[in-house]
Design an enzyme around this catalytic site. Structure first.
Site, PDB file in Angstrom:
ATOM      1  N   LYS A 170       0.844  -1.194   0.000  1.00 26.42           N
ATOM      2  CA  LYS A 170       0.000   0.000   0.000  1.00 26.42           C
ATOM      3  C   LYS A 170       0.879   1.244   0.000  1.00 26.42           C
ATOM      4  O   LYS A 170       1.699   1.432   0.901  1.00 26.42           O
ATOM      5  CB  LYS A 170      -0.907  -0.002   1.229  1.00 26.42           C
ATOM      6  CG  LYS A 170      -1.783   1.232   1.344  1.00 26.42           C
ATOM      7  CD  LYS A 170      -2.786   1.116   2.470  1.00 26.42           C
ATOM      8  CE  LYS A 170      -3.607   2.384   2.573  1.00 26.42           C
ATOM      9  NZ  LYS A 170      -4.617   2.306   3.645  1.00 26.42           N
ATOM     10  N   LYS A 201      -2.209  -1.443  -3.746  1.00 33.98           N
ATOM     11  CA  LYS A 201      -3.088  -0.271  -3.712  1.00 33.98           C
ATOM     12  C   LYS A 201      -2.269   1.001  -3.758  1.00 33.98           C
ATOM     13  O   LYS A 201      -1.304   1.093  -2.987  1.00 33.98           O
ATOM     14  CB  LYS A 201      -3.889  -0.332  -2.417  1.00 33.98           C
ATOM     15  CG  LYS A 201      -4.781   0.840  -2.166  1.00 33.98           C
ATOM     16  CD  LYS A 201      -5.413   0.717  -0.825  1.00 33.98           C
ATOM     17  CE  LYS A 201      -6.134   1.997  -0.522  1.00 33.98           C
ATOM     18  NZ  LYS A 201      -6.440   2.149   0.865  1.00 33.98           N
TER      19      LYS A 201
END
Ligand code: PBG
Length: 336
Positions: free
Chosen positions: A204, A261
């Protein structure tokens, strides 16, 4: 006279692109409704759905409306939803204690959705950002100069158990603390939730593309305060090896699914993680990616449907087995 010229060419790749039937046969990547996870925002009370300004077509929903939306998604064949609570700012504090409230909004939402549509898979974030007054994903160190890793992980383990008890299929740690996946697995197993899976936000990035989401859940402060950004826990956008390593570590700690992400700007990471990890790979097409496509379409600069479809196909092609996307419902309507 028309200009003429002939190549003596045995290899003509265009042969296979000549008709739509042939192009269909040659398709290497296809997107299906079964690949999609719909992120949904939930609010307290009975208010009418509130549209999020920078995310056209995305609403904050009271629990009753959330259940209706989940029913509609299930009917369309969407297999899973990811729920995000927006809390009343009065319920937030420095320690994010609302995260451990047994009657927390998101837990009531999970129970309502699972009761109404047991077959729909439900996923919830494990992180403190909806609950902290400063918007960080964890609790702060005594000097308030960083997020305290280990103390945060202790809270996340308890939070995951509450979510499992409410009935989620997958808990999704989105905090990027070190060691949280292993600790959450241990906590779940100790509480006999051996069948609750972990979808880890493994790779992330510290991304500007989360802007509209932070607006949606009211965790915007952390983005740009003098306190600190999320840079001490989320990944540097330029770091590929470090990102792949994070997914490898989470897989080893017991993540059932690893996630990258954002998705669109990190297709190379999706591919590398796909090659490095044998577990399923998810990708999150985040709020800013959605906002960007809608904004350009509103200006008449991009074709919404074609750009949307292409953006998702590219994420699948890069190696994602499943995609969290705010376009899930629209895509399910299209794909059938
Ligand atoms: C919170 C969380 C974020 C998103 C999902 N979970 C934002 C953040 O880390 O600040 C972003 C999702 C999106 O932008 O659509 N841990």
């Amino acid at each position: 006279m028309a200009y003429s010229f002939k190549l003596d060419l045995p290899q003509r790749p265009r042969r296979l692109r000549r008709t739509s039937a042939l192009r269909g046969l040659m398709a290497e990547t296809t997107l299906g409704t079964a690949d999609l996870i719909a992120p949904l925002f939930v609010i307290e009370g009975r208010a009418a759905p509130e549209e999020i300004a920078s995310m056209p077509g995305v609403y904050r929903l009271a629990i009753a409306d959330l259940v209706k939306e989940c029913r509609a998604l299930h009917k369309l064949g969407v297999p899973a939803v990811a729920l995000f609570p927006k809390l009343d700012p009065k319920l937030k504090n420095e320690e994010g204690t609302g995260a451990l409230d047994e009657d927390a909004l998101v837990l009531r939402a999970v129970r309502a959705v699972k009761k109404a549509i047991p077959d729909l898979a439900v996923i919830t974030d494990v992180a403190l950002d909806p609950y902290t007054s400063h918007g960080h994903d964890g609790v702060l160190t005594p000097g308030h100069d960083d997020v305290d890793n280990d103390r945060t992980v202790g809270i996340l383990g308890r939070m995951a158990v509450l979510q499992a008890r409410a009935g989620v299929d997958l808990v999704a740690p989105s905090d990027m603390m070190d060691g949280r996946v292993g600790a959450i697995r241990k906590a779940l197993d100790a509480a006999d939730f051996t069948q609750t899976g972990i979808l880890a936000y493994s790779s992330k990035f510290n991304s500007a593309y989360y802007g509209p989401f932070r607006e949606a859940v009211g965790s915007a402060q952390a983005a740009g305060t003098k306190l600190l950004s999320k840079a001490t826990y989320q990944l540097e956008p330029g770091n590929r090896r470090e990102a792949v390593n994070e997914s490898i570590l989470d897989a080893a700690e017991g993540a059932d699914i690893v996630m990258i992400k954002p998705a669109g700007a990190y297709l190379d990471i999706i591919r590398e993680v796909r090659n490095a990890v044998s577990k399923p790979v998810a990708a999150y097409q985040v709020s800013g990616e959605y906002a960007q496509i809608h904004a350009a379409a509103r200006l008449g600069w991009l074709d919404l449907v074609r750009t949307r479809n292409e953006s998702l196909l590219a994420i699948k092609r890069a190696g994602a087995d499943m995609i969290l996307t705010y376009f899930a419902k629209d895509m399910a309507k299209l794909l059938g």
